[in-house]
Design a protein around this motif. Structure first.
Motif, PDB file in Angstrom:
ATOM      1  N   ARG A  37       0.960  -1.123   0.211  1.00 40.37           N
ATOM      2  CA  ARG A  37       0.032   0.118   0.006  1.00 40.37           C
ATOM      3  C   ARG A  37       1.006   1.403   0.170  1.00 40.37           C
ATOM      4  N   PRO A  38       0.424   2.483  -0.286  1.00 40.67           N
ATOM      5  CA  PRO A  38       1.123   3.569  -0.241  1.00 40.67           C
ATOM      6  C   PRO A  38       1.838   3.716   1.012  1.00 40.67           C
ATOM      7  N   LEU A  42       7.330   7.209   1.975  1.00 42.24           N
ATOM      8  CA  LEU A  42       7.991   7.209   0.921  1.00 42.24           C
ATOM      9  C   LEU A  42       7.339   8.200  -0.204  1.00 42.24           C
ATOM     10  N   LYS A  43       6.192   8.771   0.007  1.00 44.07           N
ATOM     11  CA  LYS A  43       5.624   9.399  -0.865  1.00 44.07           C
ATOM     12  C   LYS A  43       6.377  10.669  -1.537  1.00 44.07           C
ATOM     13  N   GLY A  44       6.648  10.439  -2.798  1.00 47.63           N
ATOM     14  CA  GLY A  44       7.263  11.312  -3.483  1.00 47.63           C
ATOM     15  C   GLY A  44       8.829  11.424  -3.409  1.00 47.63           C
ATOM     16  N   ILE A  64      12.228  -4.384  -7.651  1.00 48.94           N
ATOM     17  CA  ILE A  64      12.484  -3.235  -6.720  1.00 48.94           C
ATOM     18  C   ILE A  64      11.604  -2.004  -6.954  1.00 48.94           C
ATOM     19  N   GLU A  65      11.682  -1.897  -8.419  1.00 52.46           N
ATOM     20  CA  GLU A  65      11.080  -0.726  -8.923  1.00 52.46           C
ATOM     21  C   GLU A  65       9.542  -0.511  -8.663  1.00 52.46           C
ATOM     22  N   PHE A  66       8.860  -1.856  -8.945  1.00 58.28           N
ATOM     23  CA  PHE A  66       7.507  -1.952  -9.108  1.00 58.28           C
ATOM     24  C   PHE A  66       7.114  -1.869  -7.336  1.00 58.28           C
ATOM     25  N   ALA A  67       7.735  -2.485  -6.374  1.00 58.07           N
ATOM     26  CA  ALA A  67       7.384  -2.501  -5.309  1.00 58.07           C
ATOM     27  C   ALA A  67       7.509  -0.883  -4.510  1.00 58.07           C
ATOM     28  N   MET A  68       8.635  -0.205  -4.914  1.00 58.53           N
ATOM     29  CA  MET A  68       8.699   0.961  -4.615  1.00 58.53           C
ATOM     30  C   MET A  68       7.417   2.250  -5.276  1.00 58.53           C
ATOM     31  N   SER A  69       7.452   1.813  -6.471  1.00 57.49           N
ATOM     32  CA  SER A  69       6.453   2.615  -7.128  1.00 57.49           C
ATOM     33  C   SER A  69       4.665   2.372  -6.411  1.00 57.49           C
ATOM     34  N   ALA A  70       4.607   1.048  -6.210  1.00 55.17           N
ATOM     35  CA  ALA A  70       3.082   0.823  -5.515  1.00 55.17           C
ATOM     36  C   ALA A  70       3.262   1.486  -4.062  1.00 55.17           C
ATOM     37  N   ALA A  71       4.288   1.767  -3.536  1.00 56.26           N
ATOM     38  CA  ALA A  71       4.306   2.462  -2.193  1.00 56.26           C
ATOM     39  C   ALA A  71       4.410   4.008  -2.327  1.00 56.26           C
ATOM     40  N   GLY A  72       4.345   4.470  -3.533  1.00 59.54           N
ATOM     41  CA  GLY A  72       4.246   5.824  -3.916  1.00 59.54           C
ATOM     42  C   GLY A  72       5.452   6.534  -3.900  1.00 59.54           C
ATOM     43  N   ALA A  73       6.645   6.098  -4.089  1.00 61.41           N
ATOM     44  CA  ALA A  73       7.780   6.803  -4.212  1.00 61.41           C
ATOM     45  C   ALA A  73       8.123   6.882  -5.807  1.00 61.41           C
ATOM     46  N   ASN A  74       8.813   8.266  -5.995  1.00 59.96           N
ATOM     47  CA  ASN A  74       9.300   8.455  -7.326  1.00 59.96           C
ATOM     48  C   ASN A  74      10.465   7.921  -7.600  1.00 59.96           C
ATOM     49  N   VAL A  75      10.222   6.570  -8.459  1.00 58.88           N
ATOM     50  CA  VAL A  75      11.205   5.760  -8.887  1.00 58.88           C
ATOM     51  C   VAL A  75      12.022   6.112 -10.160  1.00 58.88           C
ATOM     52  N   ARG A  76      13.426   5.693 -10.162  1.00 59.00           N
ATOM     53  CA  ARG A  76      14.077   6.016 -11.508  1.00 59.00           C
ATOM     54  C   ARG A  76      14.801   4.880 -11.741  1.00 59.00           C
ATOM     55  N   HIS A 273      15.463   5.733   5.023  1.00 60.66           N
ATOM     56  CA  HIS A 273      14.003   5.133   4.570  1.00 60.66           C
ATOM     57  C   HIS A 273      14.329   3.945   4.877  1.00 60.66           C
ATOM     58  N   PRO A 274      14.053   3.370   6.240  1.00 66.20           N
ATOM     59  CA  PRO A 274      13.893   2.086   6.472  1.00 66.20           C
ATOM     60  C   PRO A 274      12.821   1.185   6.003  1.00 66.20           C
ATOM     61  N   GLN A 275      11.781   1.886   5.452  1.00 65.09           N
ATOM     62  CA  GLN A 275      10.602   1.084   4.867  1.00 65.09           C
ATOM     63  C   GLN A 275      10.812   0.505   3.741  1.00 65.09           C
ATOM     64  N   VAL A 276      12.046   0.835   3.010  1.00 67.66           N
ATOM     65  CA  VAL A 276      12.270   0.164   1.599  1.00 67.66           C
ATOM     66  C   VAL A 276      12.623  -1.179   1.935  1.00 67.66           C
ATOM     67  N   ALA A 277      13.554  -1.663   2.736  1.00 69.50           N
ATOM     68  CA  ALA A 277      14.030  -2.937   3.578  1.00 69.50           C
ATOM     69  C   ALA A 277      12.924  -3.539   3.970  1.00 69.50           C
ATOM     70  N   ALA A 278      11.990  -2.752   4.480  1.00 72.72           N
ATOM     71  CA  ALA A 278      10.633  -3.533   5.206  1.00 72.72           C
ATOM     72  C   ALA A 278       9.829  -3.938   4.001  1.00 72.72           C
ATOM     73  N   LEU A 279       9.608  -3.167   2.951  1.00 71.46           N
ATOM     74  CA  LEU A 279       8.675  -3.688   2.007  1.00 71.46           C
ATOM     75  C   LEU A 279       9.385  -4.814   1.127  1.00 71.46           C
TER      76      LEU A 279
END
Length: 323
Positions: A37-38, A42-44, A64-76, A273-279
């Motif tokens: 979920r968002p 990590l939003k933005g 990784i990219e799809f997980a971070m995108s679903a969480a609301g990050a601006n993924v490059r 951003h500890p949420q990255v590893a958690a996700l």
């Protein structure tokens, strides 16, 4: 900053910029939230994801990219970087925030250790502690998948020779070298964690080996045909192994280093951003050898795109939805 160090950083920066590694590109496919979920924290947030330039690494990068995108990050997207050292330099110098890398690569290549740790968890923990202390790099979660070197043979050859382990292979060479004709990749032929080290560990007389050095991609079919060679060097999670009916020989003396995929990032990014590893933890824990081998097969055998394969798997597991 000393002049030498400044020049080194400048050269690396220019090389990375010349390869198009300054900002990356957009994620190739859209996804929506699933069980991921968002995440407000990590939003933005801009997160640049990297990978090396082969099938498995591209798939891992897209996960990784799809997980971070679903969480609301601006993924490059900075996947498909040529070589381990280039990926590592990009991470050390801040061009890449997060990537999957391999524990054996980190221990042997990045830290320069000559002796691998035989236990997978022990190897991960030793690397995690040493790389954090030496380079402020955080190895955060390890997958079960182990993309180590291996030898394979065809089912027919295995049945004819009775070879199931590397000790069996060594015994066959001693008894009848011509029956153990072997194709090896260029790098595997010379690496200390490749054929030379394996031969020493298993008491193989390299002067007796009927060995041909070929491009890595050609080993699989040549071994399956059993005309040019009856055994071959491979990466253990390559999708062509099951597709061609090849059989992995058991490393019964535990020679080959462990190459478990693990999520790695700079420690300052991890702490921010500890949420990255958690996700990524529940995703990473599902990446077994059978799972990643099948995903690799869909690309290398079926001809699908790595991004499509990665997204389809994420959807199947319920992590994301189709955007």
């Amino acid at each position: 900053m000393k002049v030498g160090k400044w020049l080194c950083c400048l050269v690396i920066g220019l090389l990375l910029a010349g390869c198009g590694l300054e900002s990356g590109s957009a994620v190739p496919l859209r996804v929506g939230p699933g069980s991921i979920r968002p995440v407000p924290e990590l939003k933005g947030v801009t997160i640049t994801v990297g990978s090396k330039d082969f099938t498995e690494q591209n798939i891992l990068g897209y996960l990784i990219e799809f997980a971070m995108s679903a969480a609301g990050a601006n993924v490059r997207d900075l996947t498909n970087i040529q070589g381990s050292n280039s990926l590592r330099d990009a991470q050390l110098h801040g061009q890449i925030d997060v990537a999957y890398d391999y524990t054996g690569t980190g221990w042997v290549n990045y830290l320069g250790k000559e002796q691998p740790v035989p236990d997978e968890v022990g190897q991960f923990e030793a690397l995690r502690d040493a790389d954090l202390a030496a380079h402020d790099m955080a190895w955060t979660v390890m997958a079960p998948m182990n993309n180590t070197y291996a030898l394979v043979t065809s089912k027919r050859t295995a049945e004819e020779t009775g070879v199931a382990t590397l000790s069996d292979y060594a015994a066959l060479i001693a008894k009848d070298p011509s029956a153990a004709a072997t194709c090896v990749g260029t790098e595997f032929n010379v690496r200390p964690d490749g054929y030379p080290g394996m031969a020493a560990k298993y008491g193989i007389d390299t002067g007796k080996v009927s060995k041909q050095i070929v491009q890595d991609a050609l080993v699989y079919q040549a071994t399956a045909d059993a005309k040019q060679c009856r055994f071959g060097s491979v990466a253990a999670t390559d999708g062509r192994i099951p597709a061609l009916g090849l059989v992995l020989l058991t490393d019964d003396r535990s020679f080959f280093p462990k190459y478990n995929a693990a999520l790695v990032m700079r420690d300052d990014f991890h702490r921010a951003h500890p949420q990255v590893a958690a996700l990524m933890t529940p995703i990473t824990k599902l990446l077994t050898n059978p799972v990643i081998t099948e995903l690799n097969r869909k690309v290398d055998v079926d001809g699908q795109e790595p991004a499509d394969v990665a997204r389809d798997w994420m959807i199947e597991q319920g992590f994301v939805t189709k955007g």
